[in-house]
Write a protein that holds these residues in place. Sequence first.
Motif: not given
Length: 124
Positions: A103-124
């Motif tokens: 129903y609400d795809i802005r809510s993380r509880e809605t999701y039942n499959h996740w990736g392992r993630g990728t790091q994003v680093t932004v330097s100033s």
Amino acid sequence: QVLLAESGGGLVQAGGSLRLPCAASGLTFSIYHMGWFRQAPGKEREFVAAISRFHSTYYADSVKGRFTISRDNAKNTVYLQMNSLKPEDTAVYYCAAAPESAYDIRSRETYNHWGRGTQVTVSS
């Protein structure tokens, strides 16, 4: 087995751009809603963007106008194009899939499959 594999993360200067693909397998991609979330050190995982199975898009206020989510059902891939990056965008970025009944795809509880993630680093 459902697998979501993010890539494209890295180190970029403020004002730069990155494109994060997330390749999905083990599911009927076209009927899933797809989302991107991020988690900075010491903070909770937060919503970034989502695209419904009907290609409707949703964005967090903090990224609206700078980030674009898209999907290619032929390639089973969802993308997050990130422009005008800021140091506060630094986080691990996760791809997630929600079933067609969600129903609400802005809510993380809605999701039942996740990736392992990728790091994003932004330097100033």
